[in-house]
Design an enzyme around this catalytic site. Sequence first.
Site, PDB file in Angstrom:
ATOM      1  N   TRP A 162       0.830  -1.209   0.000  1.00  0.00           N
ATOM      2  CA  TRP A 162       0.000   0.000   0.000  1.00  0.00           C
ATOM      3  C   TRP A 162       0.859   1.252   0.000  1.00  0.00           C
ATOM      4  O   TRP A 162       0.499   2.264  -0.597  1.00  0.00           O
ATOM      5  CB  TRP A 162      -0.979  -0.022   1.169  1.00  0.00           C
ATOM      6  CG  TRP A 162      -1.972  -1.116   0.995  1.00  0.00           C
ATOM      7  CD1 TRP A 162      -2.105  -2.267   1.719  1.00  0.00           C
ATOM      8  CD2 TRP A 162      -2.961  -1.205  -0.056  1.00  0.00           C
ATOM      9  NE1 TRP A 162      -3.104  -3.046   1.207  1.00  0.00           N
ATOM     10  CE2 TRP A 162      -3.651  -2.426   0.123  1.00  0.00           C
ATOM     11  CE3 TRP A 162      -3.323  -0.373  -1.114  1.00  0.00           C
ATOM     12  CZ2 TRP A 162      -4.684  -2.823  -0.717  1.00  0.00           C
ATOM     13  CZ3 TRP A 162      -4.354  -0.774  -1.964  1.00  0.00           C
ATOM     14  CH2 TRP A 162      -5.013  -1.987  -1.754  1.00  0.00           C
TER      15      TRP A 162
ATOM     16  N   ASP B 176      -1.689   7.172   5.883  1.00  0.00           N
ATOM     17  CA  ASP B 176      -2.765   6.278   5.456  1.00  0.00           C
ATOM     18  C   ASP B 176      -3.064   5.371   6.641  1.00  0.00           C
ATOM     19  O   ASP B 176      -2.275   4.484   6.979  1.00  0.00           O
ATOM     20  CB  ASP B 176      -2.321   5.461   4.239  1.00  0.00           C
ATOM     21  CG  ASP B 176      -3.372   4.440   3.803  1.00  0.00           C
ATOM     22  OD1 ASP B 176      -4.411   4.310   4.470  1.00  0.00           O
ATOM     23  OD2 ASP B 176      -3.127   3.749   2.793  1.00  0.00           O
TER      24      ASP B 176
ATOM     25  N   LYS C  10     -12.499  -1.262   7.087  1.00  0.00           N
ATOM     26  CA  LYS C  10     -11.762  -2.117   8.017  1.00  0.00           C
ATOM     27  C   LYS C  10     -12.329  -1.966   9.436  1.00  0.00           C
ATOM     28  O   LYS C  10     -12.766  -2.931  10.038  1.00  0.00           O
ATOM     29  CB  LYS C  10     -10.277  -1.764   8.045  1.00  0.00           C
ATOM     30  CG  LYS C  10      -9.657  -1.436   6.699  1.00  0.00           C
ATOM     31  CD  LYS C  10      -9.452  -2.642   5.825  1.00  0.00           C
ATOM     32  CE  LYS C  10      -8.638  -2.254   4.594  1.00  0.00           C
ATOM     33  NZ  LYS C  10      -8.382  -3.402   3.707  1.00  0.00           N
TER      34      LYS C  10
END
Length: 360
Positions: free
Chosen positions: A102, A172, A196
């Site tokens: 990511w 992030d 999430k």
Amino acid sequence: MARVYNFSAGPSMLPEAVLLRAREELPDWHATGMSIMEMSHRGKDFVGVAEKSEADLRELLAIPVNYKVLFLQGGATGQFAAVPMNLLRGKSKVCYVNTGLWSEKAISEAERYCSVAIAASSKESGFATIPNRADWRIDPDAAYLHYTANETIGGVEFQDIPDSAGLPLVCDMSSNILSRPLDISRFGLIYAGAQKNMGPSGIVVVIVREDLIGQARTATPSIFDYKKQADGGSMLNTPPTYNWYLLGLVLEWLKEQGGLAAVEARNVRKAEKLYAAIDGSRLYSNPIEPGCRSRMNVPFRLAKTDLEKTFLAEAKAAGLVNLEGHRSVGGFRASIYNAMPEEGVDTLIAFMREFERKHG
């Protein structure tokens, strides 16, 4: 059919209490005679939902008053582009820390808009650790320093907030936001996809310090301009209203759990007992340096790879699903976000031990 223990990395399981409340309110929200997903986003009922969601998020994270909270679309992937479009502020260089897939995706997108300096990388280790802070090289002329707080695929998580050497710190936090208390004042900007720990997919939260907005690149689309979204109450276009509503229900549930200190204590217990079971086994292993192990995503492998399909089949039969590792790395992964109850982790551990007894 009874609900299973869903270890998916995202979209992840939601608290059962939230699902039951949403089901109850679905056809007739608060005696309005209609579903909340049918309401105008400009109407007082939905505006009230939006305002309460922001207030609850501010309370849970103790967000200072000089930060804007935005509820947007496009996921964290959209923010990979929106961050440099908004935060370059006339500069041409940014710094990124690379700790996994990511991070790499965020770096690749930022390179469309500016020069990206890699302040540190753990790629050579196979992303099994976090680079030693003393070895980071942060360019003082960069517009900001970016890192990914938790890498869902590799299972690496920052256990503290890194020093940004005076640059605005951008994070992030898609996969570990709301999993522990947080000092928001250390950050210039945080962004997090909801799927999430906050709700269903389709909505992303941005928390940004006020002094950093209002200088977006000229070519920035209005929908990605933080200042315009802040001035418009995150409603430049029709927002994902039902997703926003569900996010609000999750925030209420978190408050009912006792807030983030209580949530963190439970997350620590879940992670510690699962890692202990893996480390104490001859069949299972985890490749991540212990001090960098994620509380949210626990990858593991079998010493006998020929048993992988059997493991998944027997786990599914036991009500333990979505344990496959990411396609890029294989193996297994148990995602144990806030909504995963401690009993779910205990059930997984018991299954793993019995599987090892039979097949190990």
